[in-house]
Scaffold this motif. Structure first.
Motif, PDB file in Angstrom:
ATOM      1  N   ASN A  32     -21.678  26.182 -53.494  1.00 21.37           N
ATOM      2  CA  ASN A  32     -20.347  25.638 -53.217  1.00 21.37           C
ATOM      3  C   ASN A  32     -19.655  26.619 -52.281  1.00 21.37           C
ATOM      4  OD1 ASN A  32     -18.925  27.648 -54.930  1.00 21.37           O
ATOM      5  ND2 ASN A  32     -19.894  26.529 -56.624  1.00 21.37           N
ATOM      6  N   ALA A  33     -18.408  26.388 -51.987  1.00 23.12           N
ATOM      7  CA  ALA A  33     -17.723  27.214 -50.994  1.00 23.12           C
ATOM      8  C   ALA A  33     -17.646  28.687 -51.380  1.00 23.12           C
ATOM      9  CB  ALA A  33     -16.317  26.662 -50.744  1.00 23.12           C
ATOM     10  N   THR A  34     -17.842  29.009 -52.657  1.00 24.90           N
ATOM     11  CA  THR A  34     -17.786  30.413 -53.066  1.00 24.90           C
ATOM     12  C   THR A  34     -18.955  31.223 -52.499  1.00 24.90           C
ATOM     13  OG1 THR A  34     -19.012  30.061 -55.137  1.00 24.90           O
ATOM     14  CG2 THR A  34     -16.618  29.809 -55.223  1.00 24.90           C
ATOM     15  N   LEU A  54     -19.048  20.447 -50.737  1.00 26.08           N
ATOM     16  CA  LEU A  54     -19.708  19.189 -50.381  1.00 26.08           C
ATOM     17  C   LEU A  54     -19.698  18.194 -51.538  1.00 26.08           C
ATOM     18  CD1 LEU A  54     -22.825  20.676 -48.551  1.00 26.08           C
ATOM     19  CD2 LEU A  54     -20.789  19.664 -47.489  1.00 26.08           C
ATOM     20  N   LEU A  55     -19.947  16.944 -51.238  1.00 23.22           N
ATOM     21  CA  LEU A  55     -20.037  15.916 -52.270  1.00 23.22           C
ATOM     22  C   LEU A  55     -21.004  16.353 -53.367  1.00 23.22           C
ATOM     23  CD1 LEU A  55     -20.328  12.718 -50.013  1.00 23.22           C
ATOM     24  CD2 LEU A  55     -18.360  13.344 -51.444  1.00 23.22           C
ATOM     25  N   GLY A  56     -20.549  16.228 -54.620  1.00 26.24           N
ATOM     26  CA  GLY A  56     -21.403  16.563 -55.744  1.00 26.24           C
ATOM     27  C   GLY A  56     -21.604  18.042 -55.964  1.00 26.24           C
ATOM     28  N   HIS A  57     -20.800  18.878 -55.347  1.00 25.52           N
ATOM     29  CA  HIS A  57     -20.906  20.328 -55.486  1.00 25.52           C
ATOM     30  C   HIS A  57     -19.506  20.915 -55.658  1.00 25.52           C
ATOM     31  CE1 HIS A  57     -24.746  19.355 -53.566  1.00 25.52           C
ATOM     32  NE2 HIS A  57     -25.195  20.532 -53.937  1.00 25.52           N
ATOM     33  N   GLY A  58     -19.429  22.045 -56.364  1.00 25.74           N
ATOM     34  CA  GLY A  58     -18.132  22.697 -56.527  1.00 25.74           C
ATOM     35  C   GLY A  58     -17.114  21.778 -57.189  1.00 25.74           C
ATOM     36  N   LYS A  59     -15.943  21.682 -56.574  1.00 25.71           N
ATOM     37  CA  LYS A  59     -14.868  20.862 -57.137  1.00 25.71           C
ATOM     38  C   LYS A  59     -14.761  19.494 -56.480  1.00 25.71           C
ATOM     39  CE  LYS A  59     -12.168  24.990 -58.327  1.00 25.71           C
ATOM     40  NZ  LYS A  59     -10.917  25.762 -58.084  1.00 25.71           N
ATOM     41  N   THR A  60     -15.797  19.109 -55.727  1.00 27.88           N
ATOM     42  CA  THR A  60     -15.794  17.812 -55.047  1.00 27.88           C
ATOM     43  C   THR A  60     -16.626  16.799 -55.830  1.00 27.88           C
ATOM     44  OG1 THR A  60     -15.414  18.721 -52.847  1.00 27.88           O
ATOM     45  CG2 THR A  60     -16.536  16.605 -52.941  1.00 27.88           C
ATOM     46  N   ASP A  61     -16.120  15.585 -55.901  1.00 26.70           N
ATOM     47  CA  ASP A  61     -16.772  14.517 -56.667  1.00 26.70           C
ATOM     48  C   ASP A  61     -18.038  13.990 -55.988  1.00 26.70           C
ATOM     49  OD1 ASP A  61     -14.670  14.647 -58.501  1.00 26.70           O
ATOM     50  OD2 ASP A  61     -13.502  13.098 -57.461  1.00 26.70           O
ATOM     51  N   CYS A  62     -18.798  13.212 -56.742  1.00 28.56           N
ATOM     52  CA  CYS A  62     -19.971  12.514 -56.210  1.00 28.56           C
ATOM     53  C   CYS A  62     -19.565  11.139 -55.688  1.00 28.56           C
ATOM     54  CB  CYS A  62     -21.022  12.327 -57.304  1.00 28.56           C
ATOM     55  SG  CYS A  62     -21.752  13.853 -57.934  1.00 28.56           S
ATOM     56  N   LEU A  63     -20.422  10.584 -54.836  1.00 27.44           N
ATOM     57  CA  LEU A  63     -20.262   9.204 -54.344  1.00 27.44           C
ATOM     58  C   LEU A  63     -21.624   8.503 -54.448  1.00 27.44           C
ATOM     59  CD1 LEU A  63     -17.983   9.379 -51.148  1.00 27.44           C
ATOM     60  CD2 LEU A  63     -17.556   8.080 -53.240  1.00 27.44           C
ATOM     61  N   GLY A  64     -21.947   8.020 -55.630  1.00 29.54           N
ATOM     62  CA  GLY A  64     -23.226   7.351 -55.810  1.00 29.54           C
ATOM     63  C   GLY A  64     -24.363   8.338 -56.003  1.00 29.54           C
ATOM     64  N   TYR A  65     -25.591   7.845 -55.856  1.00 27.49           N
ATOM     65  CA  TYR A  65     -26.784   8.650 -56.099  1.00 27.49           C
ATOM     66  C   TYR A  65     -27.590   8.948 -54.841  1.00 27.49           C
ATOM     67  CZ  TYR A  65     -26.249   8.810 -61.135  1.00 27.49           C
ATOM     68  OH  TYR A  65     -25.781   9.092 -62.396  1.00 27.49           O
ATOM     69  N   VAL A  66     -27.007   8.656 -53.685  1.00 30.53           N
ATOM     70  CA  VAL A  66     -27.620   9.062 -52.417  1.00 30.53           C
ATOM     71  C   VAL A  66     -26.516   9.594 -51.514  1.00 30.53           C
ATOM     72  CG1 VAL A  66     -28.994   8.407 -50.412  1.00 30.53           C
ATOM     73  CG2 VAL A  66     -29.376   7.243 -52.600  1.00 30.53           C
ATOM     74  N   HIS A  67     -26.527  10.893 -51.285  1.00 34.64           N
ATOM     75  CA  HIS A  67     -25.583  11.504 -50.341  1.00 34.64           C
ATOM     76  C   HIS A  67     -26.346  11.779 -49.048  1.00 34.64           C
ATOM     77  CE1 HIS A  67     -22.988  13.156 -53.921  1.00 34.64           C
ATOM     78  NE2 HIS A  67     -22.699  11.906 -53.630  1.00 34.64           N
ATOM     79  N   THR A  68     -26.277  10.842 -48.128  1.00 29.19           N
ATOM     80  CA  THR A  68     -26.966  11.017 -46.849  1.00 29.19           C
ATOM     81  C   THR A  68     -26.282  12.097 -46.030  1.00 29.19           C
ATOM     82  OG1 THR A  68     -25.623   9.374 -45.701  1.00 29.19           O
ATOM     83  CG2 THR A  68     -27.621   8.572 -46.823  1.00 29.19           C
ATOM     84  N   MET A  69     -27.003  12.619 -45.036  1.00 30.94           N
ATOM     85  CA  MET A  69     -26.398  13.621 -44.161  1.00 30.94           C
ATOM     86  C   MET A  69     -25.208  13.012 -43.418  1.00 30.94           C
ATOM     87  SD  MET A  69     -28.276  16.140 -44.988  1.00 30.94           S
ATOM     88  CE  MET A  69     -28.545  15.273 -46.555  1.00 30.94           C
ATOM     89  N   GLU A  70     -25.314  11.733 -43.097  1.00 31.40           N
ATOM     90  CA  GLU A  70     -24.233  11.042 -42.392  1.00 31.40           C
ATOM     91  C   GLU A  70     -22.991  10.929 -43.278  1.00 31.40           C
ATOM     92  OE1 GLU A  70     -28.121  10.039 -40.641  1.00 31.40           O
ATOM     93  OE2 GLU A  70     -27.352   9.941 -42.689  1.00 31.40           O
ATOM     94  N   LEU A 175     -25.623  26.055 -61.653  1.00 38.31           N
ATOM     95  CA  LEU A 175     -25.703  25.274 -62.889  1.00 38.31           C
ATOM     96  C   LEU A 175     -24.446  24.445 -63.144  1.00 38.31           C
ATOM     97  CD1 LEU A 175     -27.499  27.860 -65.190  1.00 38.31           C
ATOM     98  CD2 LEU A 175     -28.401  25.648 -64.427  1.00 38.31           C
ATOM     99  N   GLN A 176     -23.382  24.703 -62.381  1.00 36.31           N
ATOM    100  CA  GLN A 176     -22.171  23.877 -62.481  1.00 36.31           C
ATOM    101  C   GLN A 176     -22.319  22.566 -61.701  1.00 36.31           C
ATOM    102  OE1 GLN A 176     -19.799  25.001 -64.646  1.00 36.31           O
ATOM    103  NE2 GLN A 176     -21.297  26.655 -64.879  1.00 36.31           N
ATOM    104  N   THR A 177     -23.365  22.478 -60.876  1.00 35.25           N
ATOM    105  CA  THR A 177     -23.606  21.264 -60.100  1.00 35.25           C
ATOM    106  C   THR A 177     -23.984  20.132 -61.046  1.00 35.25           C
ATOM    107  OG1 THR A 177     -24.511  22.649 -58.328  1.00 35.25           O
ATOM    108  CG2 THR A 177     -24.918  20.277 -58.171  1.00 35.25           C
ATOM    109  N   PRO A 178     -23.307  18.980 -60.966  1.00 35.98           N
ATOM    110  CA  PRO A 178     -23.683  17.868 -61.845  1.00 35.98           C
ATOM    111  C   PRO A 178     -25.055  17.311 -61.475  1.00 35.98           C
ATOM    112  CG  PRO A 178     -22.057  17.138 -60.244  1.00 35.98           C
ATOM    113  CD  PRO A 178     -22.180  18.640 -60.095  1.00 35.98           C
ATOM    114  N   MET A 179     -25.743  16.743 -62.454  1.00 37.58           N
ATOM    115  CA  MET A 179     -27.068  16.187 -62.207  1.00 37.58           C
ATOM    116  C   MET A 179     -27.028  15.129 -61.104  1.00 37.58           C
ATOM    117  SD  MET A 179     -29.721  14.421 -64.889  1.00 37.58           S
ATOM    118  CE  MET A 179     -29.372  15.701 -66.093  1.00 37.58           C
ATOM    119  N   GLN A 180     -25.964  14.336 -61.095  1.00 39.33           N
ATOM    120  CA  GLN A 180     -25.817  13.313 -60.056  1.00 39.33           C
ATOM    121  C   GLN A 180     -25.757  13.943 -58.673  1.00 39.33           C
ATOM    122  OE1 GLN A 180     -22.508  10.677 -60.684  1.00 39.33           O
ATOM    123  NE2 GLN A 180     -22.784   9.588 -58.751  1.00 39.33           N
ATOM    124  N   GLY A 181     -25.053  15.068 -58.562  1.00 42.95           N
ATOM    125  CA  GLY A 181     -24.965  15.767 -57.284  1.00 42.95           C
ATOM    126  C   GLY A 181     -26.312  16.292 -56.836  1.00 42.95           C
TER     127      GLY A 181
END
Length: 261
Positions: A32-34, A54-70, A175-181
């Motif tokens: 994450n940003a740290t 980034l999405l699914g990391h740190g304090k940012t939420d997830c958006l589904g189960y595929v985070h494309t580079m785009e 380990l703080q990263t959610p499984m979805q992320g």
């Protein structure tokens, strides 16, 4: 200063410090940003530094189960639009480098410089794609062990002893990263395309920082990539994690790079 915006109903967290030319720091997978704590303070003495979770990391939420580079790149664009930033230099570590390339592909006019830190414009090899699929199948039943193993394997063997304390701190963040992320980022990296042309077809400053003993990216292949894409190269003697294994050398390399952007 920590800030956040909403993007497609997801919270996007980022920091904004310093004044001057804008530098955007994009962390890697399971980070994450740290991760930029030893880099950002130095850079922000002469630049305005934006560090994004980034999405699914740190304090940012997830958006589904595929985070494309785009999709990742779109979140970067939304943050920069919110801050009314027209030009910037991107520094991306690993996954962050893949995202920086996707952003530069869509917004080349906004780029002053692009640094790929232990990253590549090549797509995944067939072997790497298979490993990502396997990891996503295994992660549900073995999250902690998989994260610890994935992270530890990014370091040169000697570094595991020398930087044991720093590595444990980084693993605790991972380990703080959610499984979805985890799953969404792995799938996005597996699906990413070759972006050699982003480097070859644009005239902005380009730098590849590569590790001689990087267990993820083949050293010789990275050297060939740099030559083919007319990118400058800085070589570190260790593995995939230059911000831990080569702190001072990384600060110096980035200072020179930014001065020329």
């Amino acid at each position: 200063m920590q800030k956040s915006i909403t993007f497609k109903n997801a919270n996007i967290s980022f920091s904004d410090t310093g004044k001057g030319s804008v530098v955007v720091l994009i962390h890697g997978f399971l980070e994450n940003a740290t991760m930029w704590k030893n880099v950002a303070p130095e850079i922000s003495k002469r630049n305005r530094v934006i560090a994004i979770d980034l999405l699914g990391h740190g304090k940012t939420d997830c958006l589904g189960y595929v985070h494309t580079m785009e999709l990742f790149a779109e979140t970067i664009a939304v943050v920069l639009k919110e801050l009314r930033i027209r030009k910037c230099t991107l520094i991306g570590h690993s996954l962050g480098g893949y995202i920086a390339l996707a952003f530069a592909e869509k917004h080349p006019q906004k780029i002053k410089g692009l640094c790929l830190m232990n990253a590549t414009s090549n797509e995944d090899t067939a072997e790497r794609k298979a490993l990502r699929l396997r990891a996503n199948k295994m992660i549900a039943n073995n999250f902690t062990n998989m994260v610890r193993m994935s992270f530890a394997n990014l370091f040169d063997p000697k570094s595991k002893t020398i930087f044991k304390e720093e590595i444990e701190l980084a693993i605790s963040e991972a380990l703080q990263t959610p499984m979805q992320g985890y799953i969404a980022a792995q799938e996005g990296m597996r699906l990413r395309i070759n972006r050699n042309r982003v480097l070859t077809e644009n005239s902005f400053n380009k730098l590849l920082i590569i590790g001689e003993k990087d267990p993820v990216l083949d050293f010789e292949t990275s050297l060939i990539e740099a030559e083919k894409t007319n990118s400058k190269v800085v070589v570190f003697p260790n593995g995939h994690m230059g911000h831990i294994e080569n702190k001072l050398a990384l600060q110096n390399a980035l200072a020179v790079f930014l001065k020329n952007c």
